[in-house]
Design an enzyme around this catalytic site. Structure first.
Site, PDB file in Angstrom:
ATOM      1  N   ARG A 128      -0.970  -0.930  -8.648  1.00 52.46           N
ATOM      2  CA  ARG A 128      -2.343  -0.557  -8.287  1.00 52.46           C
ATOM      3  C   ARG A 128      -2.466   0.963  -8.407  1.00 52.46           C
ATOM      4  NH1 ARG A 128      -3.397  -0.967  -2.218  1.00 52.46           N
ATOM      5  NH2 ARG A 128      -3.787  -3.178  -2.477  1.00 52.46           N
ATOM      6  N   ASP A 171       0.852  -1.194   0.000  1.00 55.00           N
ATOM      7  CA  ASP A 171       0.000   0.000   0.000  1.00 55.00           C
ATOM      8  C   ASP A 171       0.889   1.246   0.000  1.00 55.00           C
ATOM      9  OD1 ASP A 171      -2.297  -1.549   0.256  1.00 55.00           O
ATOM     10  OD2 ASP A 171      -2.509  -1.210   2.399  1.00 55.00           O
TER      11      ASP A 171
HETATM   12  P1  FDA Z   1     -14.076   8.886  -5.818  1.00 48.61           P
HETATM   13  O1  FDA Z   1     -13.623   9.256  -4.449  1.00 48.61           O
HETATM   14  O2  FDA Z   1     -14.254   9.967  -6.817  1.00 48.61           O
HETATM   15  O3  FDA Z   1     -15.396   8.041  -5.668  1.00 48.61           O
HETATM   16  C1  FDA Z   1     -16.146   7.572  -6.769  1.00 48.61           C
HETATM   17  C2  FDA Z   1     -17.463   7.038  -6.238  1.00 48.61           C
HETATM   18  O4  FDA Z   1     -17.196   5.890  -5.410  1.00 48.61           O
HETATM   19  C3  FDA Z   1     -18.173   8.024  -5.290  1.00 48.61           C
HETATM   20  O5  FDA Z   1     -19.000   8.883  -6.003  1.00 48.61           O
HETATM   21  C4  FDA Z   1     -18.933   7.096  -4.380  1.00 48.61           C
HETATM   22  O6  FDA Z   1     -20.104   6.638  -5.041  1.00 48.61           O
HETATM   23  C5  FDA Z   1     -18.012   5.912  -4.249  1.00 48.61           C
HETATM   24  N1  FDA Z   1     -17.113   5.993  -3.076  1.00 48.61           N
HETATM   25  C6  FDA Z   1     -15.797   6.272  -3.062  1.00 48.61           C
HETATM   26  N2  FDA Z   1     -15.302   6.208  -1.805  1.00 48.61           N
HETATM   27  C7  FDA Z   1     -16.350   5.876  -1.018  1.00 48.61           C
HETATM   28  C8  FDA Z   1     -16.490   5.643   0.379  1.00 48.61           C
HETATM   29  N3  FDA Z   1     -15.444   5.762   1.213  1.00 48.61           N
HETATM   30  N4  FDA Z   1     -17.709   5.319   0.848  1.00 48.61           N
HETATM   31  C9  FDA Z   1     -18.777   5.192   0.024  1.00 48.61           C
HETATM   32  N5  FDA Z   1     -18.707   5.392  -1.316  1.00 48.61           N
HETATM   33  C10 FDA Z   1     -17.512   5.731  -1.826  1.00 48.61           C
HETATM   34  N6  FDA Z   1      -5.239   5.068  -1.330  1.00 48.61           N
HETATM   35  C11 FDA Z   1      -3.953   5.317  -0.975  1.00 48.61           C
HETATM   36  O7  FDA Z   1      -3.602   6.472  -0.747  1.00 48.61           O
HETATM   37  N7  FDA Z   1      -3.065   4.285  -0.851  1.00 48.61           N
HETATM   38  C12 FDA Z   1      -3.410   3.000  -1.123  1.00 48.61           C
HETATM   39  O8  FDA Z   1      -2.576   2.102  -1.004  1.00 48.61           O
HETATM   40  C13 FDA Z   1      -4.758   2.734  -1.508  1.00 48.61           C
HETATM   41  N8  FDA Z   1      -5.174   1.469  -1.770  1.00 48.61           N
HETATM   42  C14 FDA Z   1      -6.441   1.269  -2.304  1.00 48.61           C
HETATM   43  C15 FDA Z   1      -6.829  -0.010  -2.699  1.00 48.61           C
HETATM   44  C16 FDA Z   1      -8.048  -0.194  -3.328  1.00 48.61           C
HETATM   45  C17 FDA Z   1      -8.434  -1.575  -3.766  1.00 48.61           C
HETATM   46  C18 FDA Z   1      -8.914   0.911  -3.544  1.00 48.61           C
HETATM   47  C19 FDA Z   1     -10.212   0.749  -4.258  1.00 48.61           C
HETATM   48  C20 FDA Z   1      -8.558   2.155  -3.095  1.00 48.61           C
HETATM   49  C21 FDA Z   1      -7.340   2.341  -2.457  1.00 48.61           C
HETATM   50  N9  FDA Z   1      -6.954   3.593  -1.986  1.00 48.61           N
HETATM   51  C22 FDA Z   1      -5.655   3.813  -1.603  1.00 48.61           C
HETATM   52  C23 FDA Z   1      -7.991   4.658  -1.810  1.00 48.61           C
HETATM   53  C24 FDA Z   1      -8.071   5.569  -3.013  1.00 48.61           C
HETATM   54  O9  FDA Z   1      -6.896   6.337  -3.105  1.00 48.61           O
HETATM   55  C25 FDA Z   1      -9.301   6.501  -2.910  1.00 48.61           C
HETATM   56  O10 FDA Z   1      -9.177   7.296  -1.768  1.00 48.61           O
HETATM   57  C26 FDA Z   1     -10.633   5.785  -2.861  1.00 48.61           C
HETATM   58  O11 FDA Z   1     -10.639   4.640  -3.665  1.00 48.61           O
HETATM   59  C27 FDA Z   1     -11.774   6.699  -3.354  1.00 48.61           C
HETATM   60  O12 FDA Z   1     -11.528   7.087  -4.662  1.00 48.61           O
HETATM   61  P2  FDA Z   1     -12.342   6.576  -5.947  1.00 48.61           P
HETATM   62  O13 FDA Z   1     -11.333   6.248  -6.985  1.00 48.61           O
HETATM   63  O14 FDA Z   1     -13.248   5.479  -5.586  1.00 48.61           O
HETATM   64  O15 FDA Z   1     -13.076   7.842  -6.485  1.00 48.61           O
END
Ligand code: FDA
Length: 296
Positions: free
Chosen positions: A174, A124
């Site tokens: 990732r 991570d």
């Molecule tokens: P965005 O935040 O724009 O969300 C898109 C949509 O997803 C939202 O409109 C909502 O519907 C839904 N959504 C997103 N987050 C939600 C929540 N918490 N609760 C409910 N709905 C939600 N970060 C990092 O800094 N280091 C890392 O190692 C990782 N590792 C990691 C692994 C995996 C498998 C994932 C999916 C994510 C991470 N992250 C991470 C977190 C990542 O950086 C980010 O903060 C979150 O995934 C939210 O971003 P989205 O890409 O989903 O887009």
């Protein structure tokens, strides 16, 4: 100090039933046995899993040693239960905050055991204090057992250079947006800017043959872009999503036959993880507030 770091706020979440209920939406259980049961169910539904023992910023060798022992147990369970899964680790859980060599040795141990059972270890990415050392850890891991992956954050301005640097090392990358609060000198701070950067890096990654892209987002537009780019890709890639987030989108991806890995956190140290999930979507906190009012 961020509001979430204020001890009374932390206590309100960790010691109340509504706080624990909110956490249980995102956390697979307090212990490995509970997480394994959830992992089994997800495997049965067609998802891969990545088991994540919650805990970060450990401050002494003993705690880092405990984390390694628990992760080894985790790998034993993946093997004995025949789970389709790998592990995700935070470098500061292995001692990176006070001893980089200790963290590297721990990572090598986990990499070797994971290789024995034919699986991988994803590193991570934490906040910017650790980015450079985390990239170094991945480089060293890949020079050894070659079964590592690393999370790269689209919001970091250094990411283009990092992706170039990681070229030729193999493993999986990732791509995520980034979950920590970072200053504008080193990170993109607008949503549109981060989304745009993600799209650019995604396009680049999906064209690369030397790495397996792991597309970690719940953003429908970026998922659609990835699917479009995948039409020109013969090599493997996968989507990755968080346990408890956008179940509807997860189901759709599975129904369409694309590989999906669920990031499955477990353990008692869930508070920092929960604060990041709430920060991404402040509406999550209303669930807690409503339950808190209802419980009075
Ligand atoms: P965005 O935040 O724009 O969300 C898109 C949509 O997803 C939202 O409109 C909502 O519907 C839904 N959504 C997103 N987050 C939600 C929540 N918490 N609760 C409910 N709905 C939600 N970060 C990092 O800094 N280091 C890392 O190692 C990782 N590792 C990691 C692994 C995996 C498998 C994932 C999916 C994510 C991470 N992250 C991470 C977190 C990542 O950086 C980010 O903060 C979150 O995934 C939210 O971003 P989205 O890409 O989903 O887009």
């Amino acid at each position: 100090m961020a509001v979430a770091d204020w001890p009374p706020i932390e206590k309100m979440f960790t010691s109340t039933t509504p706080g624990r209920a909110l956490a249980s939406r995102f956390v697979a259980g307090d212990n490995l046995a509970e997480a394994v049961a959830v992992a089994r169910r997800l495997n049965d539904d067609g998802c891969l899993v990545s088991l994540d023992l919650l805990g970060e910023e450990v401050a002494d060798r003993e705690s880092a040693g405990h984390a390694v022992a628990e992760y080894l147990e985790c790998l034993d369970q993946i093997e004995s239960q025949g789970l389709d899964g790998n592990i995700s680790i935070k470098p500061t859980q292995l001692g990176l905050a006070f001893d980089e060599e200790l963290a590297n040795q721990a990572l090598e141990r986990l990499g070797k055991r994971a290789a024995e059972i034919g699986t991988t270890v994803t590193i991570d990415m934490e906040d910017s204090r650790y980015t450079e050392a985390t990239v170094r850890m991945f480089e060293r891991g890949q020079a050894g057992t070659q079964n590592f992956g690393i999370a790269i954050q689209a919001y970091m301005k250094r990411t283009a250079t990092d992706l170039e640097r990681l070229g030729g090392l193999g493993g999986h990358i990732r791509l995520c947006k980034g979950a920590y609060v970072e200053p504008s000198e080193i990170a993109i701070t607008t949503k549109a800017g981060v989304d745009g950067a993600f799209a650019v890096y995604l396009t680049e990654l999906m064209m690369r043959r030397d790495v397996t892209p792991a597309i970690a987002t719940h953003d429908e537009e970026l998922v659609a872009l990835a699917l479009d780019l995948a039409k020109d890709r013969d090599e493997s890639f996968e989507f990755q999503m968080l346990y408890g987030v956008r179940g509807d989108l997860q189901s759709r991806i599975l129904e369409e036959g694309h590989p999906l890995r669920i990031y499955l956190p477990f353990g008692s140290q869930w508070y920092p993880y929960l604060t990041r999930r709430v920060a991404e979507r402040p509406a999550n906190v209303w669930f807690f507030v409503k339950a808190l009012i209802g419980s009075r």
